[in-house]
Design an enzyme around this catalytic site. Structure first.
Site, PDB file in Angstrom:
ATOM      1  N   SER A  97      32.329  40.551  39.554  1.00 28.49           N
ATOM      2  CA  SER A  97      32.309  40.162  38.147  1.00 28.49           C
ATOM      3  C   SER A  97      31.144  39.233  37.869  1.00 28.49           C
ATOM      4  O   SER A  97      30.805  38.381  38.701  1.00 28.49           O
ATOM      5  CB  SER A  97      33.615  39.449  37.785  1.00 28.49           C
ATOM      6  OG  SER A  97      33.558  38.976  36.459  1.00 28.49           O
TER       7      SER A  97
ATOM      8  N   GLY B   5      34.032  32.680  33.785  1.00 29.03           N
ATOM      9  CA  GLY B   5      35.402  32.259  33.475  1.00 29.03           C
ATOM     10  C   GLY B   5      36.402  32.902  34.434  1.00 29.03           C
ATOM     11  O   GLY B   5      37.323  32.243  34.933  1.00 29.03           O
TER      12      GLY B   5
ATOM     13  N   ASP C  46      39.424  43.970  35.873  1.00 33.26           N
ATOM     14  CA  ASP C  46      39.102  44.560  34.579  1.00 33.26           C
ATOM     15  C   ASP C  46      40.209  44.150  33.623  1.00 33.26           C
ATOM     16  O   ASP C  46      41.399  44.336  33.900  1.00 33.26           O
ATOM     17  CB  ASP C  46      38.953  46.078  34.633  1.00 33.26           C
ATOM     18  CG  ASP C  46      38.162  46.563  33.423  1.00 33.26           C
ATOM     19  OD1 ASP C  46      37.007  46.109  33.245  1.00 33.26           O
ATOM     20  OD2 ASP C  46      38.693  47.348  32.613  1.00 33.26           O
TER      21      ASP C  46
ATOM     22  N   ASP D  95      40.352  33.709  24.082  1.00 34.66           N
ATOM     23  CA  ASP D  95      41.376  32.658  24.199  1.00 34.66           C
ATOM     24  C   ASP D  95      41.633  31.884  22.901  1.00 34.66           C
ATOM     25  O   ASP D  95      42.791  31.594  22.587  1.00 34.66           O
ATOM     26  CB  ASP D  95      41.024  31.677  25.327  1.00 34.66           C
ATOM     27  CG  ASP D  95      41.402  32.213  26.706  1.00 34.66           C
ATOM     28  OD1 ASP D  95      42.383  32.973  26.797  1.00 34.66           O
ATOM     29  OD2 ASP D  95      40.709  31.879  27.679  1.00 34.66           O
TER      30      ASP D  95
ATOM     31  N   LYS E  83      47.111  27.578  31.893  1.00 36.89           N
ATOM     32  CA  LYS E  83      46.783  28.996  31.673  1.00 36.89           C
ATOM     33  C   LYS E  83      46.934  29.782  32.981  1.00 36.89           C
ATOM     34  O   LYS E  83      47.463  30.888  33.002  1.00 36.89           O
ATOM     35  CB  LYS E  83      45.359  29.141  31.111  1.00 36.89           C
ATOM     36  CG  LYS E  83      45.007  30.592  30.817  1.00 36.89           C
ATOM     37  CD  LYS E  83      43.575  30.810  30.362  1.00 36.89           C
ATOM     38  CE  LYS E  83      43.266  32.317  30.306  1.00 36.89           C
ATOM     39  NZ  LYS E  83      41.847  32.632  30.167  1.00 36.89           N
TER      40      LYS E  83
HETATM   41  O1  LIG Z   1      33.115  43.163  33.889  1.00 30.85           O
HETATM   42  P1  LIG Z   1      32.921  41.763  34.390  1.00 30.85           P
HETATM   43  O2  LIG Z   1      31.576  41.522  35.009  1.00 30.85           O
HETATM   44  O3  LIG Z   1      34.053  41.312  35.269  1.00 30.85           O
HETATM   45  O4  LIG Z   1      32.978  40.748  33.139  1.00 30.85           O
HETATM   46  P2  LIG Z   1      33.395  41.122  31.633  1.00 30.85           P
HETATM   47  O5  LIG Z   1      33.422  39.847  30.862  1.00 30.85           O
HETATM   48  O6  LIG Z   1      32.550  42.243  31.124  1.00 30.85           O
HETATM   49  O7  LIG Z   1      34.892  41.606  31.838  1.00 30.85           O
HETATM   50  P3  LIG Z   1      35.618  42.953  31.365  1.00 30.85           P
HETATM   51  O8  LIG Z   1      34.690  44.100  31.386  1.00 30.85           O
HETATM   52  O9  LIG Z   1      36.870  43.030  32.201  1.00 30.85           O
HETATM   53  O10 LIG Z   1      36.018  42.662  29.858  1.00 30.85           O
HETATM   54  C1  LIG Z   1      37.025  41.728  29.608  1.00 30.85           C
HETATM   55  C2  LIG Z   1      37.016  41.317  28.145  1.00 30.85           C
HETATM   56  O11 LIG Z   1      38.274  40.754  27.819  1.00 30.85           O
HETATM   57  C3  LIG Z   1      38.137  39.364  27.577  1.00 30.85           C
HETATM   58  N1  LIG Z   1      39.135  38.639  28.382  1.00 30.85           N
HETATM   59  C4  LIG Z   1      39.630  39.008  29.596  1.00 30.85           C
HETATM   60  N2  LIG Z   1      40.435  38.060  30.093  1.00 30.85           N
HETATM   61  C5  LIG Z   1      40.451  37.077  29.184  1.00 30.85           C
HETATM   62  C6  LIG Z   1      41.076  35.820  29.141  1.00 30.85           C
HETATM   63  O12 LIG Z   1      41.792  35.356  30.147  1.00 30.85           O
HETATM   64  N3  LIG Z   1      40.887  35.073  28.051  1.00 30.85           N
HETATM   65  C7  LIG Z   1      40.122  35.503  27.031  1.00 30.85           C
HETATM   66  N4  LIG Z   1      39.465  36.657  27.004  1.00 30.85           N
HETATM   67  C8  LIG Z   1      39.634  37.451  28.074  1.00 30.85           C
HETATM   68  C9  LIG Z   1      36.749  38.966  28.062  1.00 30.85           C
HETATM   69  O13 LIG Z   1      36.220  37.899  27.313  1.00 30.85           O
HETATM   70  C10 LIG Z   1      35.969  40.257  27.855  1.00 30.85           C
HETATM   71  O14 LIG Z   1      35.550  40.359  26.511  1.00 30.85           O
HETATM   72 MG   LIG Z   2      32.669  44.093  32.007  1.00 28.15          MG
END
Ligand SMILES: O=P(O)(O)OP(=O)(O)OP(=O)(O)OC[C@H]1O[C@@H](n2cnc3c(O)ncnc32)[C@H](O)[C@@H]1O
Ligand SMILES: [Mg+2]
Length: 198
Positions: A11, A15, A71, A158, A178
């Site tokens: 990732s 965060g 994901d 969040d 959290k």
């Molecule tokens: O793919 P990686 O590199 O892991 O990083 P990313 O930020 O692109 O991650 P994702 O593709 O899994 O997309 C996740 C989305 O959901 C949101 N998200 C996931 N978990 C969250 C959380 O605990 N609190 C707030 N937003 C969250 C995050 O901000 C992203 O917009």
């Molecule tokens: Mg992503």
């Protein structure tokens, strides 16, 4: 029982790294894939599971280490589960603030009772790039989308996610709170059981 002392986290989201490392504790060192490559794989899957596996395999291939991917995303009832797997790209890659603004706009006139949503997290762990049996764990967190942003902690959506069990937004929870109740915490709980870490 599988014993990992070092895992690469597939990732580029700081965060997630912070939260997952705090949940895993000191026995496992999570190394960011950013140490090995700045290229992000295209998330071409149609499900959280497919994208998590795709990211984990890619990181294992690049690093030569076992890899963990997360994901995740936000599924909003009124929007038929959108943005879902497209949560990071909801506002065409313009980042968290733009994603949040677009979501608030999409729910502008929607009453509280119809603003239900859930955070989804799928964790995938592969022992190596071609692992035929990835370990998969999921977690859901039910809440509601607030009419305006609130709180400074966390990341992503969040500030817009109202947490019924605490009556505040998830950005108003301390990081440790959290990490006890989130979608990611639930998925990690299952993963720790699978790995014999608890
Ligand atoms: O793919 P990686 O590199 O892991 O990083 P990313 O930020 O692109 O991650 P994702 O593709 O899994 O997309 C996740 C989305 O959901 C949101 N998200 C996931 N978990 C969250 C959380 O605990 N609190 C707030 N937003 C969250 C995050 O901000 C992203 O917009
Ligand atoms: Mg992503």
């Amino acid at each position: 029982m599988i014993n990992f002392t070092q895992l690469v986290l597939a990732s580029h989201n700081a965060g997630k790294l912070k939260e997952l490392q705090a949940m895993l504790g000191e026995s496992v060192h999570l190394r960011s894939i950013g140490e090995f490559s700045s290229v992000e794989p295209e998330e071409t899957g149609l499900s959280f599971v497919e994208n998590a596996i795709l990211k984990a395999r890619n990181a294992a291939r690049i690093s030569g280490l076992p890899a963990l991917a997360d994901d995740s995303g936000l599924a909003v009832d009124f929007l038929g589960g959108a943005p879902g797997i497209y949560s990071a790209r909801y506002a065409d890659g313009q980042g968290d603030a733009a994603n949040n603004a677009k979501l608030l706009d999409a729910l502008k006139d929607v009453p509280e009772a119809e603003r239900g949503a859930q955070f989804v997290c799928v964790l995938a762990l592969v022992r190596h790039a071609e692992d035929p049996l990835p370990i998969l764990c999921e977690g859901l967190w039910h809440g509601r989308i607030l009419p305006a942003a609130s709180g400074e902690h966390g990341f992503g959506y969040d500030p817009l996610f109202w947490v019924p069990e605490r009556d505040c937004s998830s950005a108003e929870l301390s990081p440790s709170e959290k990490n006890l109740i989130s979608h990611r915490a639930r998925a990690m709980d299952l993963l720790r059981q699978r790995l014999g870490l608890k």
